[in-house]
Design a protein around this motif. Structure first.
Motif, mmCIF file in Angstrom:
data_model
loop_
_atom_site.group_PDB
_atom_site.id
_atom_site.type_symbol
_atom_site.label_atom_id
_atom_site.label_comp_id
_atom_site.label_asym_id
_atom_site.label_seq_id
_atom_site.Cartn_x
_atom_site.Cartn_y
_atom_site.Cartn_z
ATOM 1 N N PRO A 15 0.834 -1.220 0.000
ATOM 2 C CA PRO A 15 0.000 0.000 0.000
ATOM 3 C C PRO A 15 0.861 1.260 0.000
ATOM 4 C CG PRO A 15 0.112 -0.906 2.206
ATOM 5 C CD PRO A 15 0.892 -1.849 1.330
ATOM 6 N N PRO A 16 0.352 2.345 -0.496
ATOM 7 C CA PRO A 16 1.106 3.601 -0.392
ATOM 8 C C PRO A 16 1.182 4.047 1.071
ATOM 9 C CG PRO A 16 -1.011 3.960 -1.470
ATOM 10 C CD PRO A 16 -0.922 2.500 -1.194
ATOM 11 N N ARG A 17 2.121 4.925 1.317
ATOM 12 C CA ARG A 17 2.310 5.408 2.683
ATOM 13 C C ARG A 17 1.035 6.105 3.187
ATOM 14 N NH1 ARG A 17 5.976 10.294 4.373
ATOM 15 N NH2 ARG A 17 5.063 10.959 2.424
ATOM 16 N N GLY A 18 0.650 5.787 4.384
ATOM 17 C CA GLY A 18 -0.529 6.423 4.982
ATOM 18 C C GLY A 18 -1.826 6.082 4.243
ATOM 19 N N ALA A 19 -1.914 4.847 3.752
ATOM 20 C CA ALA A 19 -3.072 4.450 2.925
ATOM 21 C C ALA A 19 -4.395 4.703 3.647
ATOM 22 C CB ALA A 19 -2.940 2.975 2.553
ATOM 23 N N ASP A 61 -1.874 18.514 2.693
ATOM 24 C CA ASP A 61 -2.277 19.192 1.459
ATOM 25 C C ASP A 61 -2.482 18.164 0.340
ATOM 26 O OD1 ASP A 61 -2.895 21.197 -0.246
ATOM 27 O OD2 ASP A 61 -0.881 22.080 -0.362
ATOM 28 N N MET A 62 -1.576 17.172 0.311
ATOM 29 C CA MET A 62 -1.668 16.135 -0.719
ATOM 30 C C MET A 62 -3.001 15.391 -0.614
ATOM 31 S SD MET A 62 0.183 14.568 -3.098
ATOM 32 C CE MET A 62 1.933 14.574 -2.757
ATOM 33 N N LEU A 63 -3.349 15.005 0.608
ATOM 34 C CA LEU A 63 -4.599 14.263 0.811
ATOM 35 C C LEU A 63 -5.797 15.107 0.370
ATOM 36 C CD1 LEU A 63 -3.775 12.804 4.350
ATOM 37 C CD2 LEU A 63 -3.991 11.487 2.238
ATOM 38 N N TYR A 119 2.667 4.607 -7.074
ATOM 39 C CA TYR A 119 1.805 4.882 -5.919
ATOM 40 C C TYR A 119 0.617 5.746 -6.305
ATOM 41 C CZ TYR A 119 5.491 3.355 -2.742
ATOM 42 O OH TYR A 119 6.424 2.628 -2.065
ATOM 43 N N ILE A 120 0.845 6.592 -7.264
ATOM 44 C CA ILE A 120 -0.178 7.584 -7.596
ATOM 45 C C ILE A 120 -1.477 6.896 -8.001
ATOM 46 C CG2 ILE A 120 -0.713 9.404 -9.273
ATOM 47 C CD1 ILE A 120 2.503 9.862 -9.071
ATOM 48 N N THR A 121 -1.345 5.802 -8.706
ATOM 49 C CA THR A 121 -2.540 5.045 -9.097
ATOM 50 C C THR A 121 -3.311 4.610 -7.856
ATOM 51 O OG1 THR A 121 -1.046 4.091 -10.724
ATOM 52 C CG2 THR A 121 -3.278 3.212 -10.656
ATOM 53 N N LEU A 122 -2.571 4.008 -6.923
ATOM 54 C CA LEU A 122 -3.221 3.472 -5.725
ATOM 55 C C LEU A 122 -3.799 4.600 -4.861
ATOM 56 C CD1 LEU A 122 -0.572 0.776 -4.789
ATOM 57 C CD2 LEU A 122 -2.762 0.425 -5.902
ATOM 58 N N GLU A 123 -3.057 5.698 -4.785
ATOM 59 C CA GLU A 123 -3.532 6.829 -3.976
ATOM 60 C C GLU A 123 -4.811 7.416 -4.567
ATOM 61 O OE1 GLU A 123 0.913 8.057 -2.335
ATOM 62 O OE2 GLU A 123 0.019 9.198 -3.973
ATOM 63 N N ALA A 124 -4.862 7.477 -5.888
ATOM 64 C CA ALA A 124 -6.078 7.960 -6.548
ATOM 65 C C ALA A 124 -7.243 7.011 -6.261
ATOM 66 C CB ALA A 124 -5.837 8.079 -8.054
ATOM 67 N N MET A 125 -6.970 5.723 -6.334
ATOM 68 C CA MET A 125 -8.030 4.739 -6.094
ATOM 69 C C MET A 125 -8.509 4.808 -4.643
ATOM 70 S SD MET A 125 -6.276 1.691 -8.304
ATOM 71 C CE MET A 125 -7.499 0.401 -8.256
ATOM 72 N N LEU A 126 -7.542 4.967 -3.717
ATOM 73 C CA LEU A 126 -7.921 5.098 -2.308
ATOM 74 C C LEU A 126 -8.777 6.353 -2.091
ATOM 75 C CD1 LEU A 126 -4.513 4.096 -0.676
ATOM 76 C CD2 LEU A 126 -6.686 2.886 -0.331
ATOM 77 N N SER A 127 -8.569 7.359 -2.940
ATOM 78 C CA SER A 127 -9.336 8.600 -2.841
ATOM 79 C C SER A 127 -10.610 8.542 -3.699
ATOM 80 C CB SER A 127 -8.482 9.791 -3.299
ATOM 81 O OG SER A 127 -7.256 9.811 -2.630
ATOM 82 N N ALA A 128 -10.870 7.349 -4.264
ATOM 83 C CA ALA A 128 -12.061 7.132 -5.106
ATOM 84 C C ALA A 128 -12.107 8.096 -6.290
ATOM 85 C CB ALA A 128 -13.333 7.221 -4.275
ATOM 86 N N LYS A 129 -10.927 8.254 -6.930
ATOM 87 C CA LYS A 129 -10.854 9.123 -8.108
ATOM 88 C C LYS A 129 -10.488 8.306 -9.335
ATOM 89 C CE LYS A 129 -11.650 12.807 -5.729
ATOM 90 N NZ LYS A 129 -12.888 13.566 -5.887
#
Lengths: 348, 442
Positions: A162-166, A244-246, A266-276
């Motif tokens: 998982p990305p950091r701070g998932a 700010d990133m979140l 990570y960006i893919t996973l972070e976007a998915m975690l953010s439902a984007k």
């Protein structure tokens, strides 16, 4: 267990690889292990320096420390992962890519040197000979595993993390900008995004976050934005805080991530975690393991026209974007990407 | 297979350019070939048959070489054509086609033009021992002849240092000169035209009472080509009116040659043609009765001129030495260099008495050309050899890695010899593992 994590550090550079290594250390400590990061400084030019670094790594002895054994080492990056150890496991982020998949590509610096071909062959040879010293080989992604097989004939197991701070990622309103957080460099293709932006038919806005590898590249991007007359629709945030990133992820309309053959992303996973929803390219590598066209985002050919069309689509069709984002969030939950699973495999 | 070939190209006045021209159809058919030259003057046929790129050794875009499957360097002893190629070959390891076993002149004139060239040249000779250095100094002081130095120290190893492999058309001479050769060797006959392009074999006759027409051709500057001795032999021949010598090629001191012809009263026995085009030389070869292809002392090269004679089914006399001596019986008339004049006379007698018997030598040579020297066979051998030499590409990093490591080790000033040796051994082992070379080499 006393665990050493082997990585390389390009001085004054911070990106996904550094986050990955630190996240692994944190996860090992959370799991009750004694973990230490071993970062070897790395410089890759002129090409002979690569072999100097490799030789230096081969001469190190990390079998024990203060009379106590180092029970396990986990190698992440070339050439640090070639430091010998009897209980070594590799979790390869990527090999020295200009000797492999990036060889003869426009960004391949090795080819500019007369000794480049010989250094490349020495790297390829040592990878094939030395990587099997490890008791197990994991790859950061299916993409990286595929390259290992293609260029070295070595089997490896993709191991996602998982990305950091998932757990901190959240979704928010469907805002009026696309977000692209990343190091600014040729391989990430911010230039392509600017060119696409200039071709959009809708009043699309872009927000970039991240630091350039080289200040000259930042200047180049700014000049390009002016030339394409899109400066007023582009925001350059530079390095931003985690908070700010979140928030930027949560409030965007979608994430653009069109790198060239990314290892994992990570960006893919972070976007998915953010439902984007994510717009990526057919040659972007790692993101394609998670993003499906029309499912969790849009996948387009790596050209400005195609990406512009995707940006217009997401800008226009808010409902599709929201649904694709939700599908992404569901997909990442399904995959069970978590640190306890990763640690269990690496220390087995 | 993407291949770069660095070579003199036609119309450069060297046999090696002609050799490339002959094998070009076969090479172009088998390879994705780019020819590299430092000259603007390249003939239209060559440009039609392959991509031609101009290079400047001081200003190279190395990418074209880096991304090729193989870089090939055509190396002969003439520095005018091969010194710029060596500048590239010393930096990007590749396959060397070594046309001359003696490359001392090439080494000297290549190194001499670099900064501190003379010192570097003497440093090179140090590898041959103190006597070589002393002789080198006498040459640099103008008290010796470079050719004599070259005979003693051919420096065959020099263009092979840092090469991935070597192609030789005279492997036994190469191995004699470099007995400890440590790179792959492809021993293959000097290529000629594709068989389909050979002219039909032709018989010859010598009319009763007509003079026996002889030919010497090519680069005649070196005393080893025996032009002066051939003139002496004609002058000493009991029936000189039955001999007519054609001299076609470059002669360093034409005035001296004309003086000698005059002194020996050979004005009616010798015709000087100068350097002839391929076509004109071909017509001359069809006309004459015998070629004189002498080499003494020999520097061990395979003879492109000999293949040219065989191409025209032309009987020829060669010196019993090196490559010539190893040709199948009946393809050449050989003479002992110690009894050169007498044996020339004997062969001329035989030719004038029964020329028909000699014609067979030319025809057998022609058959040999078809069987052994076909350009397609050479291209196929090159294709098979390429993956073998490519295995050594990584090992080319070993010397510089070892040098840098040695410098670092020296900088530590450990003092303790046993400690230094142990550390050096461990480093050598790792360098060997990284580069794929042997531990001893590392």
């Amino acid at each position: 267990m006393r665990v050493a994590v082997l990585t390389t550090q390009v001085l004054f550079t911070k990106g996904g690889a550094e986050i990955h290594a630190q996240s692994l250390i944190d996860a090992l400590r959370r799991a009750g292990h004694e973990a230490e990061l071993v970062a070897i400084p790395f410089k890759w030019y002129p090409p002979e320096r690569i072999l100097d670094n490799l030789l230096a790594c081969r001469m190190l002895d990390i079998g024990e420390s203060n009379g106590l054994p180092v029970d396990r080492v986990i190698g992440l990056r070339f050439p640090a992962y070639h430091i010998p150890h009897p209980n070594k496991v590799l979790w390869i982020l990527h090999q020295h890519r200009t000797a492999f998949d990036l060889w003869a590509k426009p960004d391949c610096d090795l080819g500019y040197y007369p000794e480049g071909q010989s250094v490349r062959e020495a790297i390829m040879r040592s990878e094939t000979e030395l990587l099997p010293e490890a008791r197990a080989i994991f790859a950061n992604s299916r993409n990286v595993a595929g390259r290992l097989k293609e260029f070295c004939g070595l089997d490896s197991t993709p191991l996602y993390h998982p990305p950091r701070g998932a757990e901190r990622f959240r979704t928010g309103e469907f805002g009026d900008y696309f977000f692209y957080p990343s190091r600014l460099c040729e391989l990430k293709r911010q230039e392509l995004v600017l060119e696409a932006l200039a071709r959009t038919k809708r009043p699309v806005r872009m927000v970039f976050a991240g630091k350039p590898d080289n200040p000259a590249y930042m200047e180049k991007l700014r000049t390009m934005a002016e030339r394409f007359r899109v400066s007023s629709r582009v925001e350059w945030l530079g390095l931003i805080s985690d908070e700010d990133m979140l928030a930027r992820y949560a409030g965007c309309r979608g994430v653009i991530f069109p790198p060239l053959d990314e290892d994992y992303g990570y960006i893919t996973l972070e976007a998915m975690l953010s439902a984007k929803p994510v717009i990526t390219c057919t040659d972007s590598g790692g993101p394609l393991e998670f993003i499906s066209d029309g499912g969790t985002g849009l996948v387009r050919a790596p050209n400005a026209e195609a990406i512009a069309e995707a940006m217009d689509t997401l800008w226009e069709d808010r409902a599709f974007g929201q649904e694709a984002g939700q599908r992404g969030r569901a997909r990442i939950d399904e995959l069970g990407i978590n640190w306890p699973n990763v640690i269990a495999k690496l220390l087995a | 297979m993407k291949v770069n070939l660095f070579s003199p190209l036609p119309p450069a006045r060297t046999d090696i350019a002609q050799c490339v021209a002959r094998m070009l159809p076969a090479l172009s058919a088998a390879l994705d070939l780019t020819l590299w030259t430092d000259s603007d003057d390249v003939d239209a046929r060559t440009r039609r048959m392959a991509k031609v790129r101009r290079y400047d050794a001081d200003n190279m875009d190395w990418r074209a070489l880096s991304y090729a499957d193989l870089n090939i360097y055509s190396i002969g002893n003439d520095a005018r054509f091969h010194a710029p190629i060596m500048e590239i070959a010393r930096r990007v390891p590749g396959l060397v086609i070594l046309h001359d076993v003696c490359v001392h002149e090439l080494a000297y004139y290549t190194i001499e033009r670099r900064p501190a060239g003379r010192e570097r040249y003497l440093a090179l000779l140090e590898r041959e021992g103190a006597e070589a250095v002393e002789l080198g100094k006498t040459w640099l002081e103008g008290r010796a002849n470079l050719r004599d130095l070259a005979q003693k120290y051919p420096l065959t190893w020099w263009p092979l240092e840092g090469a991935l492999g070597v192609v030789s058309h005279n492997a036994s001479a190469l191995l004699e000169a470099v007995p400890n050769l440590r790179i792959p060797l492809l021993d293959t006959p000097l290529p000629w035209l594709p068989n389909a392009e050979l002219p039909a074999p032709r018989g010859r006759t010598l009319s009763s009472g007509a003079p026996l027409e002889l030919l010497v051709c090519g680069h005649l500057n070196s005393p080893s080509r025996r032009l002066s001795q051939i003139l002496d032999a004609i002058a000493a021949y009991p029936r000189p009116e039955r001999l007519l010598l054609h001299v076609a090629g470059s002669v360093r001191d034409e005035k001296a040659l004309r003086r000698k012809i005059h002194t020996l009263c050979l004005g009616r026995n010798v015709r000087l043609h100068g350097y002839l085009s391929e076509e004109a030389l071909g017509r001359l070869m069809d006309r004459v009765h015998m070629a004189l292809n002498l080499r003494w002392p020999s520097v061990g090269e395979a003879s492109g001129a000999q293949l040219r004679f065989w191409n025209h089914s032309l009987p020829s006399i060669a010196t019993r030495t090196g490559w010539y001596e190893r040709q199948p019986e009946g393809s050449l008339l050989l003479l002992d260099p110690e009894r050169e004049l007498k044996e020339l006379h004997r062969h001329w007698d035989a030719a004038l008495n029964n020329y028909d018997e000699l014609v067979e030598y030319g025809l057998r040579g022609r058959m040999l050309l078809e069987e052994r020297h076909c350009a397609e066979a050479f291209a196929a051998a090159l294709l098979d050899f390429a993956p073998i030499v490519k295995r050594y590409q990584g090992s080319m990093c070993a010397p510089s890695l070892a040098r840098r490591t040695g410098q670092a080790l020296g900088g530590l000033r450990l003092g303790d010899e046993a400690l230094s040796t142990a550390l050096a051994k461990r480093l050598a082992g790792q360098i060997a593992a990284i580069s794929g070379t042997s531990r001893e080499d590392a």
